[in-house]
Design a protein around this motif. Structure first.
Motif, mmCIF file in Angstrom:
data_model
loop_
_atom_site.group_PDB
_atom_site.id
_atom_site.type_symbol
_atom_site.label_atom_id
_atom_site.label_comp_id
_atom_site.label_asym_id
_atom_site.label_seq_id
_atom_site.Cartn_x
_atom_site.Cartn_y
_atom_site.Cartn_z
ATOM 1 N N THR A 53 0.829 -1.208 0.000
ATOM 2 C CA THR A 53 0.000 0.000 0.000
ATOM 3 C C THR A 53 0.859 1.253 0.000
ATOM 4 O O THR A 53 2.023 1.236 0.408
ATOM 5 C CB THR A 53 -0.942 0.053 1.212
ATOM 6 N N VAL A 54 0.262 2.322 -0.466
ATOM 7 C CA VAL A 54 0.852 3.654 -0.331
ATOM 8 C C VAL A 54 -0.094 4.444 0.562
ATOM 9 O O VAL A 54 -1.286 4.548 0.268
ATOM 10 C CB VAL A 54 1.019 4.355 -1.690
ATOM 11 N N VAL A 55 0.430 4.971 1.663
ATOM 12 C CA VAL A 55 -0.378 5.704 2.637
ATOM 13 C C VAL A 55 -0.025 7.182 2.554
ATOM 14 O O VAL A 55 1.151 7.560 2.578
ATOM 15 C CB VAL A 55 -0.137 5.178 4.067
ATOM 16 N N ILE A 56 -1.058 8.015 2.445
ATOM 17 C CA ILE A 56 -0.868 9.463 2.342
ATOM 18 C C ILE A 56 -1.546 10.128 3.534
ATOM 19 O O ILE A 56 -2.781 10.149 3.620
ATOM 20 C CB ILE A 56 -1.475 10.021 1.046
ATOM 21 N N PRO A 57 -0.782 10.673 4.472
ATOM 22 C CA PRO A 57 -1.407 11.376 5.594
ATOM 23 C C PRO A 57 -2.105 12.643 5.094
ATOM 24 O O PRO A 57 -1.637 13.310 4.178
ATOM 25 C CB PRO A 57 -0.209 11.744 6.492
ATOM 26 N N VAL A 58 -3.235 12.939 5.699
ATOM 27 C CA VAL A 58 -3.969 14.158 5.355
ATOM 28 C C VAL A 58 -3.774 15.144 6.481
ATOM 29 O O VAL A 58 -4.202 14.909 7.611
ATOM 30 C CB VAL A 58 -5.468 13.866 5.132
ATOM 31 N N ASP A 59 -3.097 16.233 6.186
ATOM 32 C CA ASP A 59 -2.765 17.243 7.189
ATOM 33 C C ASP A 59 -3.906 18.245 7.298
ATOM 34 O O ASP A 59 -4.063 19.127 6.448
ATOM 35 C CB ASP A 59 -1.463 17.937 6.802
#
Length: 282
Positions: A217-223
């Motif tokens: 998976t590729v995880v993208i934090p949402v700031d």
């Protein structure tokens, strides 16, 4: 002789009939095939429907506009131009030496053949020219695009303004699930985790946190301190538009999940976090 002529005429009629039957069947098949895999962006009264390759290129154009801090109007103009010039395909041919998404000509100083066929380079060159035009934000698409392209058929750009608006608006993140796609499930092992992470960070790093690879998976934090949910949907829509290229099987964010090989929709999944985007790869 009369019989021979009659026979030839009959055979000609039969052959002609077969041709038109085959042609009609082919036309019908051609009209159906685009529906097998497609992406649709909707924004108010505007709608844009393209295949995954086309929508993926439109997403790159839109994201680069955001990265440069340009208004959504710039992306609308750029997408409408690329639709007219190349139908959003990164083509290796065109009028004279025109190439790529924007049909830029190396002989006219746009760059080398290799450069103008690089969507990122070509888009940045288009924006470089666009921002030099005073008041382009308030111009109609035809005028702004013509100032950049110097086309022999400038009025044609206006035909695609609605499509450009729909894509730019959807990927701007103002409307959750405004971009949907029907894409076949990718083959096992075809996912590109490192390339996906690199591209997300390169083009969307200012709108969300830094993407990272976690297994498949590729995880993208949402700031939330930056652009919040809007930034998250920008990245989620971008990932979806590029899902075919990334080899994505699913994208989960903010109570919704999109899955390859299923209907064109974001299914409601309450366990999907609003604090991160999870892109699962084949």
């Amino acid at each position: 002789m009369k019989k021979l002529v009659t026979t030839l005429v009959v055979l000609g009629v039969i052959a002609g009939g077969i041709y038109w039957v085959v042609q009609a069947a082919t036309d019908k098949l051609d009209s159906f095939l685009p529906d097998l895999q497609h992406c649709t962006a909707v924004a108010g009264e505007y709608e844009a429907r393209f295949d995954p390759e086309q929508m993926g290129n439109a997403a790159v154009i839109t994201a680069l506009g955001f990265k440069r801090g340009l208004p959504a109007r710039a992306a609308t103009i750029a997408i409408a131009t690329a639709i007219q010039e190349s139908k959003l395909y990164n083509i290796s041919h065109g009028d004279r030496d025109s190439l790529g998404l924007f049909q830029q000509r190396p002989s006219m100083g746009w760059g080398t053949e290799e450069q103008v066929q690089d969507p990122i380079y070509a888009t940045n060159k288009f924006y470089d020219a666009l921002v030099k035009i005073d008041g382009y934000e308030d111009m109609v698409v035809t005028e702004a695009a013509q100032e950049v392209q110097r086309s022999a058929f400038p009025e044609a750009y206006a035909d695609h303004e609605g499509e450009g608006r729909a894509i730019a608006s959807a990927i701007s993140g103002y409307s959750p699930a405004a971009l949907t796609c029907r894409i076949d499930e990718p083959e096992a092992g075809s996912g590109k985790p490192q390339a996906t992470k690199t591209e997300i960070n390169q083009l969307l790093g200012g709108r969300v946190g830094r993407a990272r690879v976690e297994g498949s998976t590729v995880v993208i934090p949402v700031d939330a301190g930056k652009t919040g949910q809007r930034g998250g949907w920008t990245a989620a829509h971008y990932a979806l538009a590029r899902a075919s290229e990334f080899g994505a099987t699913s994208i989960a964010y903010d109570g919704r999940t999109w899955s390859a090989g299923k209907e064109e929709t974001w299914a409601k999944t309450p366990d999907a976090s609003g604090e991160r985007i999870v892109i699962t790869l084949a």
